[in-house]
Design a protein around this motif. Structure first.
Motif, PDB file in Angstrom:
ATOM      1  N   LEU A 120      51.314  22.599  47.115  1.00  0.00           N
ATOM      2  CA  LEU A 120      52.075  23.068  45.963  1.00  0.00           C
ATOM      3  C   LEU A 120      53.548  22.718  46.107  1.00  0.00           C
ATOM      4  CD1 LEU A 120      51.552  24.763  43.360  1.00  0.00           C
ATOM      5  CD2 LEU A 120      52.272  26.762  44.664  1.00  0.00           C
ATOM      6  N   VAL A 121      54.103  22.966  47.284  1.00  0.00           N
ATOM      7  CA  VAL A 121      55.524  22.666  47.520  1.00  0.00           C
ATOM      8  C   VAL A 121      55.781  21.169  47.434  1.00  0.00           C
ATOM      9  CG1 VAL A 121      57.396  22.745  49.205  1.00  0.00           C
ATOM     10  CG2 VAL A 121      55.932  24.751  48.874  1.00  0.00           C
ATOM     11  N   SER A 122      54.909  20.372  48.031  1.00  0.00           N
ATOM     12  CA  SER A 122      55.126  18.922  48.080  1.00  0.00           C
ATOM     13  C   SER A 122      55.252  18.303  46.698  1.00  0.00           C
ATOM     14  CB  SER A 122      53.994  18.240  48.853  1.00  0.00           C
ATOM     15  OG  SER A 122      54.050  18.576  50.225  1.00  0.00           O
ATOM     16  N   VAL A 123      54.402  18.744  45.760  1.00  0.00           N
ATOM     17  CA  VAL A 123      54.455  18.142  44.426  1.00  0.00           C
ATOM     18  C   VAL A 123      55.630  18.669  43.611  1.00  0.00           C
ATOM     19  CG1 VAL A 123      51.989  17.689  44.357  1.00  0.00           C
ATOM     20  CG2 VAL A 123      52.845  19.851  43.454  1.00  0.00           C
ATOM     21  N   MET A 124      56.236  19.768  44.055  1.00  0.00           N
ATOM     22  CA  MET A 124      57.383  20.310  43.329  1.00  0.00           C
ATOM     23  C   MET A 124      58.708  19.725  43.792  1.00  0.00           C
ATOM     24  SD  MET A 124      56.506  24.389  42.986  1.00  0.00           S
ATOM     25  CE  MET A 124      58.096  24.746  42.214  1.00  0.00           C
ATOM     26  N   LEU A 125      58.722  19.087  44.957  1.00  0.00           N
ATOM     27  CA  LEU A 125      59.985  18.606  45.505  1.00  0.00           C
ATOM     28  C   LEU A 125      60.407  17.292  44.867  1.00  0.00           C
ATOM     29  CD1 LEU A 125      59.555  19.313  49.314  1.00  0.00           C
ATOM     30  CD2 LEU A 125      60.744  20.688  47.606  1.00  0.00           C
ATOM     31  N   PRO A 126      61.723  17.051  44.768  1.00  0.00           N
ATOM     32  CA  PRO A 126      62.205  15.767  44.280  1.00  0.00           C
ATOM     33  C   PRO A 126      61.738  14.630  45.182  1.00  0.00           C
ATOM     34  CG  PRO A 126      63.979  17.386  44.331  1.00  0.00           C
ATOM     35  CD  PRO A 126      62.820  17.989  45.056  1.00  0.00           C
TER      36      PRO A 126
END
Length: 279
Positions: free
Chosen positions: A169-175
């Motif tokens: 989830l975090v990975s796809v939200m990061l720039p």
């Protein structure tokens, strides 16, 4: 109790459709709550397909503790694509354990959310969202600034995400350029002891409108909690201090940030937690 049940939900949807032409749009309800009514996929599909005609001003839709499954999520997506939920601000689907148990359900829900530009609050407690489903939901909804731009609160409490789901989830939200970073490995242990970590200073905010992320009871450890530090920003709280025994209290407390903790009667952790058979 089962309340309406699936047949009752179907009849309700048909009633909405049959009465739509006779009701002044300005006088139609802005809130529809059908909690604990035993509504399944068929009943939900009839309700969703009637919303555009019968409830064009709908702002709050609450279907907690029913029997919604992936077919209901598909029906939600079809109705949303048809413009039924363009004004929707609240969507609560808590405690529908079959809704996202398979990645198809999460994918269909992601399709629906593409067409909810006014959505402010999304509550998905106990929908059995898996790491794979979280990745799909994140990539197609949270990773784009154009999708659900008004979203301020995301509640994923009591889903089997674990560290893997949180990292996806975090990975796809990061720039771009930060997705592969994070503060894992040895830094996780240091962060658990109070050493600063998380996002690099000066990085662009990640979905700045999103102020509250809830991940209670998702089975995360220090690895997942440390990864969540990448989503830190002023004014944002990440609530994961309850029912995540594998992560240190100090690290989880840090995720709360400096924003004051609020109590929301509509979607409290204590009311959304799956019921035990002992009760």
């Amino acid at each position: 109790s089962d309340g309406l049940g699936d047949d009752g939900g179907s009849v309700l949807g048909l009633m909405f459709l049959s009465d739509a032409s006779a009701v002044d749009p300005a006088a139609r309800t802005r809130s529809l709550s059908l909690t604990s009514n035993g509504i399944g996929d068929f009943g939900a599909s009839q309700i969703f397909r009637s919303c555009k005609a019968a409830l064009p001003n709908l702002e709050r839709l609450v279907l907690d503790r029913n029997r919604l499954g992936p077919f209901a999520m598909q029906a939600l997506g079809a109705a949303a694509a048809d413009g039924a939920f363009s004004r929707l601000e609240w969507l609560h689907l808590n405690d529908n354990p079959a809704a996202c148990a398979h990645v198809d359900g999460a994918s269909a829900l992601a399709d629906a959310l593409q067409h909810t530009p006014a959505l402010v609050e999304l509550c998905l407690n106990g929908v059995s969202l898996t790491p794979e489903g979280a990745e799909v939901l994140g990539a197609r909804v949270l990773a784009s600034a154009d999708a659900v731009p008004a979203l301020r609160r995301l509640n994923l409490n009591f889903n089997p995400l674990g560290d893997d789901g949180v990292e996806r989830l975090v990975s796809v939200m990061l720039p771009v350029g930060r997705a592969a970073g994070g503060v894992g490995g040895e830094a996780a242990e240091k962060a658990a002891g109070g050493v600063a970590g998380g996002a690099a200073g000066g990085a662009a905010p990640i979905r700045p409108a999103l102020k509250r992320i809830q991940l209670e009871g998702t089975g995360i450890s220090n690895r997942g909690a440390t990864r969540l530090l990448d989503l830190e920003m002023p004014g944002r709280t990440i609530e994961a201090t309850k029912k995540n025994e594998g992560a240190s209290e100090a690290l989880l407390s840090r995720l709360l940030g400096t924003a004051p903790k609020r109590r929301d009667a509509a979607c409290e952790v204590r009311t959304c937690q799956p019921k035990s058979n002992a009760h």
